[in-house]
Design a protein around this motif. Structure first.
Motif, PDB file in Angstrom:
ATOM      1  N   ILE A 160      11.286   6.136  13.268  1.00 48.63           N
ATOM      2  CA  ILE A 160      10.645   6.694  12.149  1.00 48.63           C
ATOM      3  C   ILE A 160       9.684   5.515  11.838  1.00 48.63           C
ATOM      4  O   ILE A 160       8.526   5.911  11.253  1.00 48.63           O
ATOM      5  N   ILE A 161       9.945   4.457  11.743  1.00 44.78           N
ATOM      6  CA  ILE A 161       9.138   3.143  11.032  1.00 44.78           C
ATOM      7  C   ILE A 161       8.034   3.136  12.000  1.00 44.78           C
ATOM      8  O   ILE A 161       6.952   2.835  11.815  1.00 44.78           O
ATOM      9  N   ALA A 162       8.301   3.016  13.314  1.00 43.69           N
ATOM     10  CA  ALA A 162       7.335   2.739  14.255  1.00 43.69           C
ATOM     11  C   ALA A 162       6.281   3.825  14.162  1.00 43.69           C
ATOM     12  O   ALA A 162       5.038   3.921  14.490  1.00 43.69           O
ATOM     13  N   ALA A 163       6.816   5.202  14.227  1.00 41.70           N
ATOM     14  CA  ALA A 163       6.060   6.423  14.189  1.00 41.70           C
ATOM     15  C   ALA A 163       4.890   6.052  12.895  1.00 41.70           C
ATOM     16  O   ALA A 163       3.620   6.638  12.869  1.00 41.70           O
ATOM     17  N   LEU A 164       5.516   5.449  11.652  1.00 36.53           N
ATOM     18  CA  LEU A 164       4.642   5.498  10.670  1.00 36.53           C
ATOM     19  C   LEU A 164       3.588   4.384  10.694  1.00 36.53           C
ATOM     20  O   LEU A 164       2.417   4.404  10.242  1.00 36.53           O
ATOM     21  N   GLY A 165       3.908   3.283  11.597  1.00 40.37           N
ATOM     22  CA  GLY A 165       3.034   2.276  11.876  1.00 40.37           C
ATOM     23  C   GLY A 165       1.790   2.712  12.664  1.00 40.37           C
ATOM     24  O   GLY A 165       0.715   2.426  12.702  1.00 40.37           O
ATOM     25  N   LEU A 166       2.290   3.637  13.584  1.00 44.81           N
ATOM     26  CA  LEU A 166       1.036   4.316  14.664  1.00 44.81           C
ATOM     27  C   LEU A 166       0.147   5.226  14.098  1.00 44.81           C
ATOM     28  O   LEU A 166      -0.825   5.563  14.008  1.00 44.81           O
ATOM     29  N   ALA A 167       0.992   6.060  12.852  1.00 49.13           N
ATOM     30  CA  ALA A 167       0.072   6.882  11.919  1.00 49.13           C
ATOM     31  C   ALA A 167      -0.998   6.020  11.197  1.00 49.13           C
ATOM     32  O   ALA A 167      -2.082   6.626  10.963  1.00 49.13           O
ATOM     33  N   ALA A 168      -0.327   4.891  10.669  1.00 53.31           N
ATOM     34  CA  ALA A 168      -1.212   4.148   9.632  1.00 53.31           C
ATOM     35  C   ALA A 168      -2.494   3.428  10.572  1.00 53.31           C
ATOM     36  O   ALA A 168      -3.480   3.531  10.213  1.00 53.31           O
ATOM     37  N   LEU A 169      -2.235   3.338  11.920  1.00 49.19           N
ATOM     38  CA  LEU A 169      -3.256   2.711  12.675  1.00 49.19           C
ATOM     39  C   LEU A 169      -4.105   3.801  13.203  1.00 49.19           C
ATOM     40  O   LEU A 169      -5.371   3.718  12.823  1.00 49.19           O
ATOM     41  N   ILE A 170      -3.870   4.806  13.437  1.00 51.20           N
ATOM     42  CA  ILE A 170      -4.565   6.000  13.851  1.00 51.20           C
ATOM     43  C   ILE A 170      -5.611   6.573  12.417  1.00 51.20           C
ATOM     44  O   ILE A 170      -6.807   6.788  12.616  1.00 51.20           O
ATOM     45  N   TYR A 171      -4.869   6.588  11.461  1.00 51.79           N
ATOM     46  CA  TYR A 171      -5.543   6.934  10.105  1.00 51.79           C
ATOM     47  C   TYR A 171      -6.661   6.034   9.898  1.00 51.79           C
ATOM     48  O   TYR A 171      -7.648   6.357   9.236  1.00 51.79           O
ATOM     49  N   ALA A 172      -6.418   4.648  10.044  1.00 51.86           N
ATOM     50  CA  ALA A 172      -7.447   3.587   9.671  1.00 51.86           C
ATOM     51  C   ALA A 172      -8.584   3.775  10.786  1.00 51.86           C
ATOM     52  O   ALA A 172      -9.695   3.515  10.527  1.00 51.86           O
ATOM     53  N   ILE A 173      -8.138   4.060  12.048  1.00 49.64           N
ATOM     54  CA  ILE A 173      -9.421   4.140  13.280  1.00 49.64           C
ATOM     55  C   ILE A 173     -10.242   5.387  12.501  1.00 49.64           C
ATOM     56  O   ILE A 173     -11.468   5.346  12.588  1.00 49.64           O
ATOM     57  N   ARG A 174      -9.607   6.443  12.245  1.00 51.91           N
ATOM     58  CA  ARG A 174     -10.469   7.891  11.792  1.00 51.91           C
ATOM     59  C   ARG A 174     -11.145   7.278  10.764  1.00 51.91           C
ATOM     60  O   ARG A 174     -12.244   7.889  10.590  1.00 51.91           O
ATOM     61  N   LEU A 175     -10.783   6.861   9.760  1.00 45.63           N
ATOM     62  CA  LEU A 175     -11.490   6.672   8.286  1.00 45.63           C
ATOM     63  C   LEU A 175     -12.534   5.332   8.723  1.00 45.63           C
ATOM     64  O   LEU A 175     -13.662   5.666   8.273  1.00 45.63           O
ATOM     65  N   GLY A 176     -12.409   4.590   9.466  1.00 43.92           N
ATOM     66  CA  GLY A 176     -13.444   3.558   9.775  1.00 43.92           C
ATOM     67  C   GLY A 176     -14.435   4.178  10.562  1.00 43.92           C
ATOM     68  O   GLY A 176     -15.633   3.823  10.472  1.00 43.92           O
ATOM     69  N   ARG A 177     -14.168   5.326  11.535  1.00 48.11           N
ATOM     70  CA  ARG A 177     -15.203   5.942  12.177  1.00 48.11           C
ATOM     71  C   ARG A 177     -16.088   6.722  11.293  1.00 48.11           C
ATOM     72  O   ARG A 177     -17.299   6.587  11.363  1.00 48.11           O
TER      73      ARG A 177
END
Length: 85
Positions: free
Chosen positions: A64-81
């Motif tokens: 679950i913690i690893a999935a939250l880490g992946l979600a944070a990275l994906i969210y940052a990439i989408r927001l950065g774009r």
């Protein structure tokens, strides 16, 4: 010279995601008592990890913690774009 906002967003996403992945790895390999955050009963993160580990086990907590880490990275990439010129 200023740093563009999308670069800052990417950096924060990488730092957050990596930190959560390291936490997940430590919980999974060392167990919550030896991971350096859980078992102390003080602090929000230690209490949450202790409770999750007692309820669903160390491997599921790490997942679950690893999935939250992946979600944070994906969210940052989408927001950065969205912020990029």
């Amino acid at each position: 010279m200023t740093v563009p906002p999308h670069i800052v967003t990417y950096g924060l996403g990488v730092v957050t995601g990596t930190g959560l992945w390291v936490l997940a790895w430590r919980v999974w390999t060392l167990g919550p008592a030896d991971a350096g955050i859980a078992g102390r009963r003080s602090g929000l993160v230690g209490g949450v990890v202790d409770g999750m580990t007692a309820t669903i086990g160390a491997a599921a907590t790490a997942g679950i913690i690893a999935a939250l880490g992946l979600a944070a990275l994906i969210y940052a990439i989408r927001l950065g774009r969205k912020q990029a010129p």
